[in-house]
Design a protein around this motif. Structure first.
Motif, short mmCIF file in Angstrom:
data_model
loop_
_atom_site.label_atom_id
_atom_site.label_comp_id
_atom_site.label_asym_id
_atom_site.label_seq_id
_atom_site.Cartn_x
_atom_site.Cartn_y
_atom_site.Cartn_z
N SER A 168 1.47 7.36 -0.71
CA SER A 168 1.23 5.94 -0.98
C SER A 168 1.95 5.08 0.05
O SER A 168 2.70 5.58 0.89
CB SER A 168 1.70 5.59 -2.39
OG SER A 168 3.08 5.89 -2.55
N PRO A 179 -4.48 5.88 -0.11
CA PRO A 179 -5.34 6.79 -0.86
C PRO A 179 -6.46 7.45 -0.05
O PRO A 179 -6.76 8.63 -0.27
CB PRO A 179 -5.93 5.89 -1.96
CG PRO A 179 -4.94 4.80 -2.13
CD PRO A 179 -4.37 4.55 -0.77
N GLY A 200 1.61 7.69 -7.19
CA GLY A 200 0.86 6.93 -6.20
C GLY A 200 1.29 5.48 -6.07
O GLY A 200 0.61 4.69 -5.41
N GLU A 203 -0.29 2.09 -5.30
CA GLU A 203 -1.74 2.26 -5.40
C GLU A 203 -2.07 3.19 -6.57
O GLU A 203 -2.70 4.24 -6.41
CB GLU A 203 -2.32 2.82 -4.10
CG GLU A 203 -2.27 1.86 -2.94
CD GLU A 203 -1.00 2.02 -2.10
OE1 GLU A 203 -0.81 1.23 -1.17
OE2 GLU A 203 -0.21 2.94 -2.36
N PHE A 207 -5.16 6.68 -6.95
CA PHE A 207 -4.60 8.02 -7.07
C PHE A 207 -4.84 8.60 -8.46
O PHE A 207 -5.04 9.81 -8.61
CB PHE A 207 -3.11 8.01 -6.72
CG PHE A 207 -2.85 7.94 -5.24
CD1 PHE A 207 -3.24 8.99 -4.40
CD2 PHE A 207 -2.25 6.84 -4.67
CE1 PHE A 207 -3.01 8.92 -3.03
CE2 PHE A 207 -2.02 6.76 -3.30
CZ PHE A 207 -2.40 7.81 -2.48
#
Length: 294
Positions: A168, A179, A200, A203, A207
């Motif tokens: 990430s 990603p 993640g 994000e 993920f």
């Protein structure tokens, strides 16, 4: 849970109340002394990848850190190291494999880097008993889809060993730490047993989608839901149902980043407990899911 977690001394009573035999933490770091000092200096003082940084909670001698994990009841943990340039991986692997051999509870761990001989090195450490790998796309500065790594990913998918991957954009956005490169890697190697570090963060959603889509992809909890993380990168409430489902499906595992954390170890467990996702979820995350991998 009826037991509140305020200090490390309360951790064993906490997992015993859950009916667990202990904890399995798949995101723990031990490094060669010179490298460890540099890492701690980086965390303590900040820098290009760390902003202002934070004070490392467990900046202790190695024997004291190993003893603390035993006192906490962490029965299995790796000594995750990762290479950030060519020529490092083999030496790091020699160190982490030796550390595991002489440290009760430590899983033999290894790393790799896109460089000549990488396939032979990964094959060598697998033959030597490596149980888990770690790569850091941001620190390493490489794209996981690079052709040089294609045979390595194929070998690791066949072996079925977990690879903890920092993929990430924290602490600095850009490059391959996002990603899409991981999504592309999984399209080419859908049987990889990737463990996405930090769920993640930030994000989370893309993920989580990869974990839903690919049978062997999981996420670790490292530093997520803690007071530190929630200040700047809060977990989105609309993903709570997915977090519950993925945890019960074997796809969320405990990670801590011990010793390089700005809080007591107990706080990571308290952060999971206060999600109020149920004791069965906590049991799965803190023991069952990782025990099925390692």
């Amino acid at each position: 849970m009826a037991i509140e977690l305020y200090s490390d001394t309360e951790v064993p009573a906490w997992w015993r109340a859950l009916g667990l035999p202990g904890l399995i933490d798949l995101h723990v770091h031990f490094l060669p002394e010179r490298m460890e000092r540099r890492v701690w200096h980086h965390f303590n003082n900040g820098g290009p990848l760390m902003g202002h940084g934070w004070k490392v909670e467990y900046q202790w001698p190695v024997e004291q850190r190993v003893a603390r994990l035993a006192e906490l009841g962490v029965t299995r943990f790796p000594a995750l190291a990762y290479a950030h340039k060519p020529g490092m991986a083999a030496d790091l692997n020699a160190w982490t494999m030796d550390f595991a051999a002489r440290t009760p509870g430590c899983l033999p761990s290894a790393t790799f880097y896109p460089e000549p001989g990488v396939l032979d090195e990964v094959r060598r450490v697998l033959d030597a008993g490596a149980k888990i790998f770690k790569i850091h796309l941001q620190v390493g500065g490489f794209d996981p889809r690079t052709p040089e790594l294609a045979p390595v990913w194929g070998l690791l998918a066949e072996a079925g060993v977990p690879i903890v991957i920092h993929a990430s954009s924290v602490p600095v956005p850009g490059g391959s730490a996002r990603p899409e490169p991981v999504a592309g890697l999984l399209r080419a190697h859908p049987r990889l047993r990737l463990v996405i570090a930090h769920l993640g963060m930030p994000e989370y959603a893309p993920f989580f989608e990869l974990a839903r889509r690919y049978e062997r992809v999981a996420l670790d909890t490292t530093m997520t839901f803690t007071d530190f993380a929630e200040l700047g990168m809060p977990f989105p409430g609309d993903l709570r149902p997915a977090l519950l489902d993925l945890g019960l499906a074997g796809k969320v595992v405990l990670g801590s980043d011990f010793p390089n954390i700005p809080h007591p170890y107990a706080h990571q467990l308290h952060a999971l407990d206060r999600l109020d996702l149920g004791d069965e979820w906590v049991r799965a995350v803190c023991w069952r899911n990782a025990s099925d991998m390692v």
